[in-house]
Enzyme design. Structure first.
Site, PDB file in Angstrom:
ATOM      1  N   LYS A 129      26.965  34.511  40.424  1.00 55.85           N
ATOM      2  CA  LYS A 129      26.824  33.364  41.330  1.00 55.85           C
ATOM      3  C   LYS A 129      26.932  33.862  42.766  1.00 55.85           C
ATOM      4  CE  LYS A 129      28.438  29.491  38.610  1.00 55.85           C
ATOM      5  NZ  LYS A 129      29.757  28.932  38.352  1.00 55.85           N
ATOM      6  N   HIS A 132      29.715  32.828  48.614  1.00 52.83           N
ATOM      7  CA  HIS A 132      29.400  31.905  49.715  1.00 52.83           C
ATOM      8  C   HIS A 132      30.394  32.023  50.872  1.00 52.83           C
ATOM      9  CE1 HIS A 132      32.528  29.311  48.157  1.00 52.83           C
ATOM     10  NE2 HIS A 132      31.926  29.282  46.976  1.00 52.83           N
ATOM     11  N   HIS A 135      33.990  32.015  50.137  1.00 55.88           N
ATOM     12  CA  HIS A 135      34.515  33.277  49.616  1.00 55.88           C
ATOM     13  C   HIS A 135      34.751  34.268  50.747  1.00 55.88           C
ATOM     14  CE1 HIS A 135      32.575  32.030  45.631  1.00 55.88           C
ATOM     15  NE2 HIS A 135      33.879  32.069  45.410  1.00 55.88           N
TER      16      HIS A 135
HETATM   17  N1  ARG Z   1      36.620  31.998  41.263  1.00 59.11           N
HETATM   18  C1  ARG Z   1      37.119  30.813  41.891  1.00 59.11           C
HETATM   19  C2  ARG Z   1      36.067  30.220  42.806  1.00 59.11           C
HETATM   20  O1  ARG Z   1      35.167  30.904  43.251  1.00 59.11           O
HETATM   21  C3  ARG Z   1      38.338  31.073  42.713  1.00 59.11           C
HETATM   22  C4  ARG Z   1      39.500  31.649  41.953  1.00 59.11           C
HETATM   23  C5  ARG Z   1      40.783  31.310  42.601  1.00 59.11           C
HETATM   24  N2  ARG Z   1      41.917  31.941  42.016  1.00 59.11           N
HETATM   25  C6  ARG Z   1      42.573  31.541  40.938  1.00 59.11           C
HETATM   26  N3  ARG Z   1      43.597  32.261  40.536  1.00 59.11           N
HETATM   27  N4  ARG Z   1      42.267  30.444  40.308  1.00 59.11           N
HETATM   28  O2  ARG Z   1      36.130  29.038  43.098  1.00 59.11           O
END
Ligand code: ARG
Length: 569
Positions: A129, A132, A135
């Site tokens: 994915k 963005h 991130h």
């Molecule tokens: N991968 C998730 C996202 O892009 C964020 C992860 C955040 N960290 C966690 N421990 N849940 O939205």
């Protein structure tokens, strides 16, 4: 000089009473919140009982008997039973510069965190994915927090909790099987994988059979089927290649890349512990934890009716793992505010995992507000979303344009440091919770409250020293620094160590970005009002040393934000 110590001695001598020690007096000396109440204050009521006198009487005794032989005070005042001290400017300057001098290039560093473990989880994009701008923001905030903790001596671990688990990968595998050959994954693989995902998803909606096959594939993937595992690894590698381009550009590294899939075999234990705690309930076939008694009205789902676990379960497994592996004092999650309920739930459920108080208290969601792009302003807008890599490259291009006619050797390198620095600074310049409008022209401007402005001021300090052929020498007569602009710079410099500590305590890199702006402004003002190179050699040395201290402090401040300083700009 230890001012509290010195003042305690002055008071002790003035009240001249055997039963009260210097140490007791020292403990009571405060730093007033309001500057107009002096640099230090002594609350006289503290001694009222002991001396059997009213605070006003005590204040007057001190006033009548105080003997400031070392001349460290410029003024004293009695206000409402408080004895207020004003330290002479000369002493303040000397004190601040000596404090800087002790550490020089390491100014602001400390070992207050020795023996404490900090986990900072940040970035955590999802494979296959797009990465963005949200991130990018967690990556930049997290990296800065890591640097801040590290600088203060904490043992700090950076974790990238990759989103690399879930049914979507089974769908991708099915897509790849069916029409993978139509896509050239050597170029823009994330775009292609996204397209494939959209296509297979649409097919699943139309055809229940395909959806069934995807489910079966997910089961195979979880059970470690080689073909599925290999494809999943391929998608992951392709994604990492793309993410690494961004990490390299902004100079970010991680100590652990244990993402969600790492916990696939560690979730059963979570379910077992929760089961044993008696908190796990059945609800329409699913297993949930009710959190009403903790003030959270939405229960946390631990296992879905079809037996599969969810995002939250993996986070719970991660908490257990991190507590055991890192024995953290703090575990920070730099994740957008939209996941706030998720973290409230996960932290609430973690109370039933049998963790120690230390670990439970250490969990903290470091959230941040939305980021918006001004409509139509980005030339990189392609299709529906903007690629972070393009934003970074555009920032570099913009700076290259600004410096193209300047007499600078390595323009590419300078443009990279300044362009990237501009984006980083823009992400960190405001309180985390504030919504950010990212305007690349504003961010890369050399004027205003921007990264380039602070870098420019730092570079200017360097060139001032170069022009004077100056090598820092701390044998300085600080009495020469008497004008308001110089005093202001000194006062700013002296704030740096405490700014770092408050940035750490509040997880707010913006404290440091605000600070470097304010120091850069103070120096620009000093530079406009004073000739650094002048006839009075002592004065020149003092001003040059001040310039050196500003350079070091700005460089260190920027470093804590993750920003490098170019040699010229
Ligand atoms: N991968 C998730 C996202 O892009 C964020 C992860 C955040 N960290 C966690 N421990 N849940 O939205």
């Amino acid at each position: 000089m230890n001012f509290k110590e010195e003042l305690a001695k002055l008071i002790w001598n003035a009240i001249n009473n055997e039963s009260i020690s210097i140490e007791t007096i020292k403990q009571f000396i405060e730093v007033p919140k309001e500057k107009q109440n002096g640099d230090f204050a002594f609350p006289c009521f503290r001694l009222a009982k002991e001396l059997k006198k009213s605070p006003i009487d005590i204040a007057n005794i001190i006033k009548d008997n105080i003997k400031d032989e070392k001349q460290i005070l410029s003024k004293v005042e009695v206000v409402n039973g408080f004895f207020n001290f004003y330290i002479s400017q000369k002493e303040l300057v000397k004190e601040a510069m000596e404090k800087f001098d002790l550490q020089k290039e390491d100014y602001g560093k400390s070992n207050m965190g020795n023996g404490k473990n900090i986990v900072v989880e940040f970035s955590s994009p999802n494979i296959a994915k797009p990465f963005h701008i949200g991130h990018l923001k967690t990556t930049i905030i997290g990296n800065s927090l890591y640097k801040i903790y590290d600088y203060l001596g904490f043992n700090t671990t950076r974790i990238n909790h990759l989103g690399d688990y879930g049914t979507q990968f089974a769908k991708l595998i099915e897509a790849y099987k069916r029409f993978g050959n139509e896509y050239d994954l050597t170029e823009n693989p994330i775009d292609k994988l996204t397209q494939m995902y959209v296509r297979i998803n649409a097919m699943c909606e139309e055809d229940e059979e395909i959806l069934e096959e995807c489910r079966a594939t997910f089961k195979k993937l979880e059970d470690g089927d080689e073909y599925c595992q290999n494809l999943w690894q391929k998608f992951k590698d392709l994604s990492m290649q793309e993410f690494n381009k961004i990490y390299e550009l902004i100079n970010v590294e991680f100590d652990s890349m244990n993402g969600e899939s790492f916990y696939s075999d560690k979730m059963q234990e979570v379910i077992d512990i929760l089961e044993a705690s008696g908190k796990l309930q059945e609800s329409r076939g699913a297993k949930i934890i009710d959190l009403e008694d903790q003030g959270i009205s939405t229960p946390c789902i631990i296992q879905k009716a079809n037996g599969s676990t969810i995002y939250a379960t993996r986070d719970l497994a991660a908490i257990l793992y991190r507590a055991r592996t890192y024995d953290f004092d703090k575990c920070l999650y730099v994740v957008g505010g939209e996941q706030s309920l998720h973290f409230k739930q996960v932290f609430a459920v973690s109370k039933y995992l049998g963790l120690s108080e230390k670990h439970l208290n250490g969990l903290e969601h470091v959230s941040y507000g939305l980021i918006k792009l001004p409509e139509g302003k980005m030339s990189t807008r392609k299709g529906n979303f903007i690629k972070v890599e393009d934003i970074l490259n555009e920032a570099i291009e913009k700076v290259l344009e600004i410096i193209k006619d300047k007499d600078i050797n390595d323009k590419e390198d300078v443009a990279k440091k300044v362009g990237i620095g501009a984006v980083i600074f823009d992400d960190l310049k405001d309180t985390r919770s504030k919504e950010q409008v990212f305007d690349i022209s504003v961010a890369t401007s050399f004027n205003g409250e921007t990264g380039p402005y602070v870098q420019y001021t730092t570079v200017r300090c360097n060139s001032v020293m170069e022009k004077a052929n100056y090598t820092p020498n701390s044998n300085i007569n600080y009495d020469k620094l008497t004008d308001e602009a110089s005093i202001n710079v000194v006062k700013e410099i002296s704030r740096f160590p405490e700014v770092i500590v408050s940035a750490m305590k509040k997880s707010e890199p913006s404290f440091i970005s605000r600070y470097v702006i304010s120091l850069a402004k103070a120096y620009s003002n000093f530079y406009n009002q004073n000739k650094v190179i002048c006839d009075d050699k002592e004065l020149q040395d003092a001003r040059l040393y001040l310039t050196y201290a500003v350079k070091v402090t700005l460089t260190n401040g920027l470093k804590l934000l993750g920003i490098e300083v170019p040699s010229k700009m």
